[in-house]
Design a protein around this motif. Structure first.
Motif, PDB file in Angstrom:
ATOM      1  N   ALA A  51       1.114   6.554   5.811  1.00 47.23           N
ATOM      2  CA  ALA A  51       0.237   5.332   5.005  1.00 47.23           C
ATOM      3  C   ALA A  51       0.669   4.126   5.708  1.00 47.23           C
ATOM      4  CB  ALA A  51       0.579   5.166   3.547  1.00 47.23           C
ATOM      5  N   GLU A  73      -7.635   7.208   2.118  1.00 46.94           N
ATOM      6  CA  GLU A  73      -7.819   8.295   1.115  1.00 46.94           C
ATOM      7  C   GLU A  73      -8.322   9.478   1.604  1.00 46.94           C
ATOM      8  OE1 GLU A  73     -10.240   6.423  -1.846  1.00 46.94           O
ATOM      9  OE2 GLU A  73      -8.721   4.643  -2.321  1.00 46.94           O
ATOM     10  N   GLN A 130      -1.336   0.304   5.933  1.00 50.01           N
ATOM     11  CA  GLN A 130      -0.968  -1.035   5.142  1.00 50.01           C
ATOM     12  C   GLN A 130      -0.651  -2.091   6.065  1.00 50.01           C
ATOM     13  OE1 GLN A 130       2.768  -0.844   2.573  1.00 50.01           O
ATOM     14  NE2 GLN A 130       3.831  -2.128   3.826  1.00 50.01           N
ATOM     15  N   PHE A 168      -6.402  11.598  -1.247  1.00 48.73           N
ATOM     16  CA  PHE A 168      -6.498  11.195  -2.492  1.00 48.73           C
ATOM     17  C   PHE A 168      -7.897  11.016  -3.151  1.00 48.73           C
ATOM     18  CE2 PHE A 168      -2.567   9.713  -0.920  1.00 48.73           C
ATOM     19  CZ  PHE A 168      -1.598   9.748  -2.039  1.00 48.73           C
ATOM     20  N   ILE A 188       1.809   7.237  -6.541  1.00 48.04           N
ATOM     21  CA  ILE A 188       0.711   7.715  -7.225  1.00 48.04           C
ATOM     22  C   ILE A 188       1.080   9.611  -7.011  1.00 48.04           C
ATOM     23  CG2 ILE A 188      -1.680   8.648  -6.818  1.00 48.04           C
ATOM     24  CD1 ILE A 188      -2.298   5.659  -6.497  1.00 48.04           C
ATOM     25  N   ARG A 189       1.573   9.750  -5.644  1.00 46.52           N
ATOM     26  CA  ARG A 189       1.508  11.313  -5.531  1.00 46.52           C
ATOM     27  C   ARG A 189       2.950  11.681  -6.025  1.00 46.52           C
ATOM     28  NH1 ARG A 189      -0.790  14.208  -1.914  1.00 46.52           N
ATOM     29  NH2 ARG A 189      -2.599  13.280  -2.582  1.00 46.52           N
ATOM     30  N   TYR A 225       0.721   4.342  -3.006  1.00 50.67           N
ATOM     31  CA  TYR A 225       0.057   5.624  -2.948  1.00 50.67           C
ATOM     32  C   TYR A 225       1.486   6.660  -2.788  1.00 50.67           C
ATOM     33  CZ  TYR A 225      -4.425   4.194  -1.520  1.00 50.67           C
ATOM     34  OH  TYR A 225      -5.606   3.768  -1.462  1.00 50.67           O
ATOM     35  N   LEU A 259      -6.674   8.471  -8.517  1.00 53.42           N
ATOM     36  CA  LEU A 259      -6.269   7.076  -8.170  1.00 53.42           C
ATOM     37  C   LEU A 259      -6.786   6.421  -9.419  1.00 53.42           C
ATOM     38  CD1 LEU A 259      -7.381   6.206  -4.589  1.00 53.42           C
ATOM     39  CD2 LEU A 259      -5.124   6.810  -5.363  1.00 53.42           C
ATOM     40  N   LEU A 304       0.908  -1.080   0.062  1.00 50.67           N
ATOM     41  CA  LEU A 304       0.222   0.009   0.111  1.00 50.67           C
ATOM     42  C   LEU A 304       0.867   1.323   0.049  1.00 50.67           C
ATOM     43  CD1 LEU A 304      -3.018   0.195  -0.055  1.00 50.67           C
ATOM     44  CD2 LEU A 304      -2.920   1.024   2.572  1.00 50.67           C
TER      45      LEU A 304
END
Length: 820
Positions: free
Chosen positions: A418, A516, A422, A521, A148-149, A145, A526, A141
């Motif tokens: 995060a 999120e 996770q 997010f 993505i960022r 994430y 996503l 996880l």
């Protein structure tokens, strides 16, 4: 320029050659050079304090690294899949598992009495495959994430040129200087891969909470031979290191962000372990035979966990207990106190090397005669020997942190935020799989009096044959009837209570939703469908607030980028070859003569003559001295999505232009030539393509009104053709990058805008071209000209909005949250 570097070297004796005798270790070093010795002790204490702090914090960074490396911890099943069909007790299987470091997956078999079961023949313990290990799921996880960022922040800054310099005062001269400097630094960016540095910088900031870029040297120059055998410079610039944060230290008495502005932190640095041989063979290092073992106890060498996790390597420090002095034993008191140095047979032994950066006043420490603060780079070996020292021509170290409160000594990170989610998601997935496996259990009881034991053994050993045909089990109906028994009762399947896996699935979804929401997010970021159908307004509002969070995080990155631009500029002005040759755009001037005059004013000469005058934006090669690029300051740290050419100035220019165009008296007073120049400046400031400029025949101010009207009509007709051509080209590029839905929207908008602007300008051109004898008709034509120019300004704004919409496609049904 931060410091007068050439004066430091030539007049104040601060070049490395002059510094070498000051730092050379010799008998009576402390007495002969007390201030230098004091400086070395101060640096040593800073290094020790930094390493001690790294020792205390390394478990945090190790946990973050484990979270990012989750994928590598889930290959056990794949590795053992080929061994599942073999007997766990087989010697080849045991040897293979032990060599792979997976012995924990084959535990000993424990009997009902709690003792280890052993093989009757060999007497060795029996092995079982540890199946619960295969049901432990580690969901990556954190890396998902963070990536993505990371992708969003980097893609917004992955521009060409990568580092763009803009002037504080928006004049033609300053714009031209910044354009030349931008092209010069872009060359360095390509040669030294600043793009990769930026990508890694953003990743470390998101994952570990902060990142500091350290220069590898004051200036790097690579020489080669040309065709004539003469030495030439093939590349020069600054190279940067981005060390792991677990080996970085800095001045805790000031905010870390002050490294970007040279307003607080007095020192920073990073350490590493290297082979002593790399120090011994370095041609520039000093005191190579005076490197002591030093306080290797910093690393707690008895516990390998720190070295293996923070700096994994196979090197070991020399064993001091095996050496004595003058034949004395290793436990002799003087042997413990004496300085012990590396020897030739310690070539592969580990040695501590530290890159230490500190701001000092050289004269106060007995270094030269300069009496103002200067940043120095020191290379220390162990805790006593200065291997190298040199002043830096810049005073900033690019530094960023993740949504940081710089009054704290430790920084949060996206990975750290995060990480708890996770762990919970992994536990829930593992529990979900175990629950489903428990639900699949289906025990069957059979009556031993009704089913022969041989038949049961046969059913157990059928394997896949169970599904390939019918199985027949003999029984005696007469015997069952005589005993009044029902053969259907020979097998019995109990109804066991099943676990509710739906609750686990809902809990997993809830944890992800909470993650999120906390980290902001959106489903659009996503690339996932939303939990409900979202309207266009709701989607836009969500995107706006998500962008606020992303822009906040990106602002720390932009501060580091700005500091890096300043450092590169200062280093370039101090070290680069005085003669520079770059290619620049000629869009700063309306004519070739004006461009030449501008370059001559800046001290540059044009190298390529004979350029096509009809080319709307030719790239010209100019040559000059770097001293012509002196600037007091650059514009603020606007970059990424905010990198635009002064939109506020463009808006003010457009309003003034419209006001002039709507006033016939001002048009006659200002003149068409100046209006054309103003329009070109406005187009450039709007950020539209540089080819999108008014090009035409200059109007003779001394000509009659009829001749000026004809020339103006010809110019507008030509301009209308250029507008349509530029729109067609922009439309083609936009359509290639946009999706199918956006293609239709942008295509219609651009075609309609191009046709309307072209038709209106053509109409005005025809009207102006007609010679009029009365003032009333001439006044009407001038008003039409102003109205057409005002319409043109509106169409340009519409074109800019359409191009922006093309780059950000309209939400599709999936993007709007509609479930398929």
């Amino acid at each position: 320029m931060a410091v007068p570097y050439q004066r430091l070297i030539k007049e104040h004796g601060l070049d490395p050659k002059s510094l070498k005798p000051m730092f050379t270790i010799e008998d009576g070093f402390a007495e002969k050079k007390p201030m230098v010795k004091k400086l070395c002790d101060q640096v040593r204490d800073s290094i020790r304090a930094g390493i001690d702090r790294n020792r205390r914090d390394y478990r945090l960074f190790r946990a973050l690294d484990w979270a990012r490396d989750t994928d590598f911890y889930q290959i056990s099943f794949t590795q053992l899949r080929g061994l599942l069909s073999s007997k766990p007790d087989d010697k080849a299987v045991l040897d293979t598992v032990n060599s792979w470091g997976l012995a924990h997956m084959l535990p000993d078999e424990i009997g009902a009495d709690g003792k280890v079961c052993c093989d009757a023949a060999s007497g060795k313990p029996k092995k079982l495959i540890n199946l619960p290990v295969f049901t432990n799921i580690f969901v990556p996880l954190v890396i998902a994430y963070v990536t993505i960022r990371w992708a969003k922040l980097f893609n917004e800054r992955d521009l060409v040129p990568l580092l763009k310099y803009e002037p504080v005062q928006f004049t033609k001269e300053n714009r031209a200087r910044c354009e030349i400097l931008t092209q010069l630094v872009q060359k360095q960016s390509t040669q030294f891969d600043y793009k990769t540095d930026l990508r890694q910088h953003i990743l470390q900031t998101l994952h570990y909470g902060f990142c500091i870029e350290f220069p590898r040297e004051a200036w790097f120059v690579e020489n080669q031979e040309d065709e004539k055998g003469e030495k030439k410079i093939v590349r020069e610039g600054l190279r940067f290191n981005l060390p792991h944060p677990s080996r970085v230290y800095y001045d805790l008495y000031h905010r870390l962000s002050s490294l970007n502005s040279n307003t607080g932190c007095e020192f920073a640095g990073y350490w590493e372990l290297c082979r002593y041989g790399s120090i011994k063979n370095h041609p520039l290092y000093w005191n190579k035979d005076k490197v002591s073992f030093g306080s290797v106890g910093w690393f707690d060498t008895g516990a390998n966990d720190f070295l293996e996790q923070v700096f994994p390597c196979a090197m070991r420090f020399p064993d001091l207990t095996k050496r004595g002095i003058g034949g004395a034993g290793p436990l002799d008191r003087e042997s413990e106190l004496a300085s012990t140095y590396y020897m030739s047979n310690d070539y592969d032994a580990a040695a501590l090397k530290t890159q230490h950066f500190q701001r000092i006043i050289p004269k106060e420490w007995g270094l030269g005669t300069y009496q103002y603060p200067v940043w120095f780079r020191f290379v220390f070996a162990s805790d006593n020997a200065v291997l190298y020292a040199e002043p830096l021509s810049f005073d900033k170290l690019p530094t960023s942190a993740y949504d940081a409160d710089f009054n704290k000594s430790r920084f949060n990170s996206l990975a750290l935020e995060a990480l708890p989610f996770q762990d919970h998601i992994g536990n829930l997935f593992s529990q979900w799989i175990m629950a489903v496996r428990e639900n699949l259990r289906n025990p069957v009881f059979y009556d031993k009096d009704k089913v022969p034991e041989e038949a049961v053994k046969e059913l157990r050993n059928l394997g896949n044959k169970t599904f390939s045909g019918r199985q027949y089990i003999p029984f005696s109906a007469t015997e069952r009837y005589r005993l009044n028994e029902n053969q259907r009762e020979a097998f019995f399947t109990p109804q066991l209570t099943h676990h509710n896996t739906a609750e686990l699935a809902a809990l997993i979804s809830g944890v992800l939703d909470m993650l999120e929401r906390v980290l902001q997010f959106s489903s659009q970021e996503l690339g996932q469908p939303a939990t409900h159908e979202q309207s266009a307004t709701e989607s836009r509002i969500i995107q706006q607030y998500v962008s606020n969070r992303v822009q906040l995080t990106g602002s720390f990155i932009d501060d580091a980028v700005y500091a890096k631009k300043c450092a590169i500029y200062d280093a370039t002005m101090a070290h680069a070859d005085d003669s520079i040759t770059v290619g620049v755009s000629s869009s700063f001037a309306a004519t070739e003569a004006e461009f030449k005059k501008l370059m001559e004013k800046l001290g540059f000469t044009i190298q390529d003559e004979g350029v096509d005058p009809n080319d709307p934006d030719p790239m010209r090669t100019v040559k000059g001295s770097k001293s012509s690029l002196q600037l007091e300051a650059f514009a603020s740290t606007r970059d990424a999505n905010n990198r635009i050419d002064n939109p506020a100035i463009a808006d003010a220019m457009s309003k003034i232009f419209v006001a002039i165009a709507n006033n016939p008296v001002l048009i006659q007073s200002v003149g068409p030539v100046q209006l054309v120049q103003m329009l070109n400046e406005m187009v450039i400031a709007l950020g539209l393509p540089k080819e999108f400029r008014l090009k035409g025949k200059n109007i003779d101010p001394n000509a009659s009104q009829e001749e000026q009207a004809g020339q103006l009509g010809e110019m507008l007709t030509k301009f209308s053709e250029q507008v349509k051509g530029a729109m067609d080209e922009a439309q083609q590029k936009t359509l290639e990058a946009a999706g199918q839905q956006t293609v239709q929207i942008v295509s219609q908008a651009l075609q309609q805008a191009g046709q309307q602007v072209s038709e209106q300008l053509s109409t005005v051109a025809e009207g102006v071209a007609q010679q009029s004898q009365t003032n009333q008709v001439q006044q009407q034509q001038i008003e039409q000209f102003g109205a057409a120019l005002a319409t043109l300004n509106q169409r340009l704004e519409g074109l800019e909005g359409a191009m922006t919409a093309a780059i950000q496609p309209a939400p599709s049904s999936d993007m709007m949250g509609v479930n398929p």
